[in-house]
Design a protein around this motif. Structure first.
Motif, PDB file in Angstrom:
ATOM      1  N   THR A   1     -56.092   4.777 -29.309  1.00  0.00           N
ATOM      2  CA  THR A   1     -56.696   5.923 -29.366  1.00  0.00           C
ATOM      3  C   THR A   1     -58.052   5.757 -30.133  1.00  0.00           C
ATOM      4  N   GLU A   2     -58.961   6.756 -30.176  1.00  0.00           N
ATOM      5  CA  GLU A   2     -60.069   7.104 -30.874  1.00  0.00           C
ATOM      6  C   GLU A   2     -60.423   8.378 -31.293  1.00  0.00           C
ATOM      7  N   ARG A   3     -60.866   8.428 -32.670  1.00  0.00           N
ATOM      8  CA  ARG A   3     -61.111   9.755 -33.332  1.00  0.00           C
ATOM      9  C   ARG A   3     -62.635  10.074 -33.149  1.00  0.00           C
ATOM     10  N   ASP A   4     -62.961  11.422 -32.873  1.00  0.00           N
ATOM     11  CA  ASP A   4     -64.183  11.651 -32.559  1.00  0.00           C
ATOM     12  C   ASP A   4     -64.634  12.224 -34.167  1.00  0.00           C
ATOM     13  N   ALA A   5     -65.872  12.940 -34.344  1.00  0.00           N
ATOM     14  CA  ALA A   5     -66.305  13.346 -35.528  1.00  0.00           C
ATOM     15  C   ALA A   5     -65.492  14.674 -36.175  1.00  0.00           C
ATOM     16  N   ARG A   6     -64.867  15.338 -35.073  1.00  0.00           N
ATOM     17  CA  ARG A   6     -63.884  16.379 -35.427  1.00  0.00           C
ATOM     18  C   ARG A   6     -62.507  16.115 -35.879  1.00  0.00           C
ATOM     19  N   GLY A   7     -62.223  14.807 -35.942  1.00  0.00           N
ATOM     20  CA  GLY A   7     -60.986  14.231 -35.974  1.00  0.00           C
ATOM     21  C   GLY A   7     -59.959  14.429 -34.855  1.00  0.00           C
ATOM     22  N   ARG A   8     -60.605  14.706 -33.669  1.00  0.00           N
ATOM     23  CA  ARG A   8     -59.546  14.821 -32.494  1.00  0.00           C
ATOM     24  C   ARG A   8     -59.313  13.700 -31.945  1.00  0.00           C
ATOM     25  N   LEU A   9     -58.133  13.329 -31.225  1.00  0.00           N
ATOM     26  CA  LEU A   9     -57.778  12.268 -30.837  1.00  0.00           C
ATOM     27  C   LEU A   9     -57.841  11.945 -29.379  1.00  0.00           C
ATOM     28  N   TRP A  10     -58.680  10.954 -28.849  1.00  0.00           N
ATOM     29  CA  TRP A  10     -59.041  10.688 -27.672  1.00  0.00           C
ATOM     30  C   TRP A  10     -58.391   9.553 -27.053  1.00  0.00           C
ATOM     31  N   PHE A  11     -57.905   9.703 -25.866  1.00  0.00           N
ATOM     32  CA  PHE A  11     -57.066   8.364 -25.216  1.00  0.00           C
ATOM     33  C   PHE A  11     -57.700   7.929 -23.983  1.00  0.00           C
ATOM     34  N   ARG A  12     -57.371   6.500 -23.836  1.00  0.00           N
ATOM     35  CA  ARG A  12     -57.774   5.918 -22.464  1.00  0.00           C
ATOM     36  C   ARG A  12     -57.123   6.439 -21.177  1.00  0.00           C
ATOM     37  N   ALA A  13     -57.519   6.294 -20.104  1.00  0.00           N
ATOM     38  CA  ALA A  13     -57.083   6.774 -18.955  1.00  0.00           C
ATOM     39  C   ALA A  13     -55.526   6.045 -18.718  1.00  0.00           C
ATOM     40  N   GLY A  14     -55.346   5.175 -19.200  1.00  0.00           N
ATOM     41  CA  GLY A  14     -54.010   4.289 -18.970  1.00  0.00           C
ATOM     42  C   GLY A  14     -52.894   4.645 -20.163  1.00  0.00           C
ATOM     43  N   ALA A  15     -53.310   5.806 -21.241  1.00  0.00           N
ATOM     44  CA  ALA A  15     -52.431   6.102 -22.088  1.00  0.00           C
ATOM     45  C   ALA A  15     -50.870   6.556 -21.521  1.00  0.00           C
ATOM     46  N   PRO A  16     -50.979   7.507 -20.519  1.00  0.00           N
ATOM     47  CA  PRO A  16     -49.607   8.014 -20.173  1.00  0.00           C
ATOM     48  C   PRO A  16     -48.917   6.603 -19.688  1.00  0.00           C
ATOM     49  N   ALA A  17     -49.513   5.983 -18.943  1.00  0.00           N
ATOM     50  CA  ALA A  17     -48.649   4.726 -18.534  1.00  0.00           C
ATOM     51  C   ALA A  17     -48.216   3.775 -19.457  1.00  0.00           C
ATOM     52  N   ALA A  18     -48.991   3.850 -20.569  1.00  0.00           N
ATOM     53  CA  ALA A  18     -48.647   3.041 -21.791  1.00  0.00           C
ATOM     54  C   ALA A  18     -47.433   3.465 -22.466  1.00  0.00           C
ATOM     55  N   ILE A  19     -47.502   4.997 -22.686  1.00  0.00           N
ATOM     56  CA  ILE A  19     -46.318   5.728 -23.066  1.00  0.00           C
ATOM     57  C   ILE A  19     -45.015   5.722 -22.421  1.00  0.00           C
ATOM     58  N   ALA A  20     -45.110   5.768 -20.904  1.00  0.00           N
ATOM     59  CA  ALA A  20     -44.043   5.604 -20.223  1.00  0.00           C
ATOM     60  C   ALA A  20     -43.400   4.116 -20.395  1.00  0.00           C
ATOM     61  N   ARG A  21     -44.436   3.222 -20.597  1.00  0.00           N
ATOM     62  CA  ARG A  21     -43.943   1.602 -21.035  1.00  0.00           C
ATOM     63  C   ARG A  21     -42.927   1.701 -22.096  1.00  0.00           C
ATOM     64  N   VAL A  22     -43.603   2.193 -23.422  1.00  0.00           N
ATOM     65  CA  VAL A  22     -42.855   2.577 -24.439  1.00  0.00           C
ATOM     66  C   VAL A  22     -41.437   3.315 -24.406  1.00  0.00           C
ATOM     67  N   GLN A  23     -41.420   4.246 -23.577  1.00  0.00           N
ATOM     68  CA  GLN A  23     -39.879   4.913 -23.296  1.00  0.00           C
ATOM     69  C   GLN A  23     -39.113   4.131 -22.588  1.00  0.00           C
ATOM     70  N   ARG A  24     -39.667   3.173 -21.545  1.00  0.00           N
ATOM     71  CA  ARG A  24     -38.716   2.437 -20.563  1.00  0.00           C
ATOM     72  C   ARG A  24     -38.117   1.482 -21.650  1.00  0.00           C
ATOM     73  N   LEU A  25     -38.959   0.738 -22.376  1.00  0.00           N
ATOM     74  CA  LEU A  25     -38.592  -0.388 -23.347  1.00  0.00           C
ATOM     75  C   LEU A  25     -37.520   0.344 -24.346  1.00  0.00           C
ATOM     76  N   ARG A  26     -37.738   1.382 -24.877  1.00  0.00           N
ATOM     77  CA  ARG A  26     -36.918   1.885 -25.950  1.00  0.00           C
ATOM     78  C   ARG A  26     -35.356   2.356 -25.293  1.00  0.00           C
TER      79      ARG A  26
END
Length: 129
Positions: A63-88
């Motif tokens: 992730t990356e945080r902007d000046a307001r402290g909000r999190l921003w994710f890459r376009a592949g983040a949902p796929a990375a999360i699905a990979r984490v869930q599958r491994l777990r």
């Protein structure tokens, strides 16, 4: 539609309504590869935002945080999360162990890529001039 994701063809004087709405003098677009918000990632992955935040805290999602402290994710983040869930689920690991497995898989991928490149370079004929 949020102000920072608005189409340039839309009216420039329309700012988001409500408390805390910003009225920029200049339109600012995100040029970073981090384009998805927390809500986008949670919706695409089907997980609650708190679990996505836990993945971020554990370093499982980039992730990356902007000046307001909000999190921003890459376009592949949902796929990375699905990979984490599958491994777990598939390996019955806790999230810390999933992080180690992901690091090892990334290392293997880099080594295989380097091996393919070196094999390809070895097969190319050398030109003698």
């Amino acid at each position: 539609m949020r102000a920072d994701h608005r189409n340039p063809a839309e009216g420039a004087g329309q700012a988001g309504a409500g408390a805390g709405a910003a009225y920029p003098l200049v339109r600012v677009y995100r040029t970073s590869p981090y384009q998805l918000t927390m809500a986008d990632v949670a919706a695409h992955s089907g997980l609650p935002p708190d679990l996505v935040r836990r993945f971020v805290a554990l370093g499982l999602v980039d992730t990356e945080r902007d000046a307001r402290g909000r999190l921003w994710f890459r376009a592949g983040a949902p796929a990375a999360i699905a990979r984490v869930q599958r491994l777990r689920a598939g390996l019955c690991l806790n999230y810390a162990a999933v992080g180690v497995v992901l690091d090892l898989l990334d290392r293997i991928d880099r080594l295989e890529t380097a091996l393919r490149l070196s094999e390809r370079a070895a097969k190319e004929p050398t030109t003698w001039t």
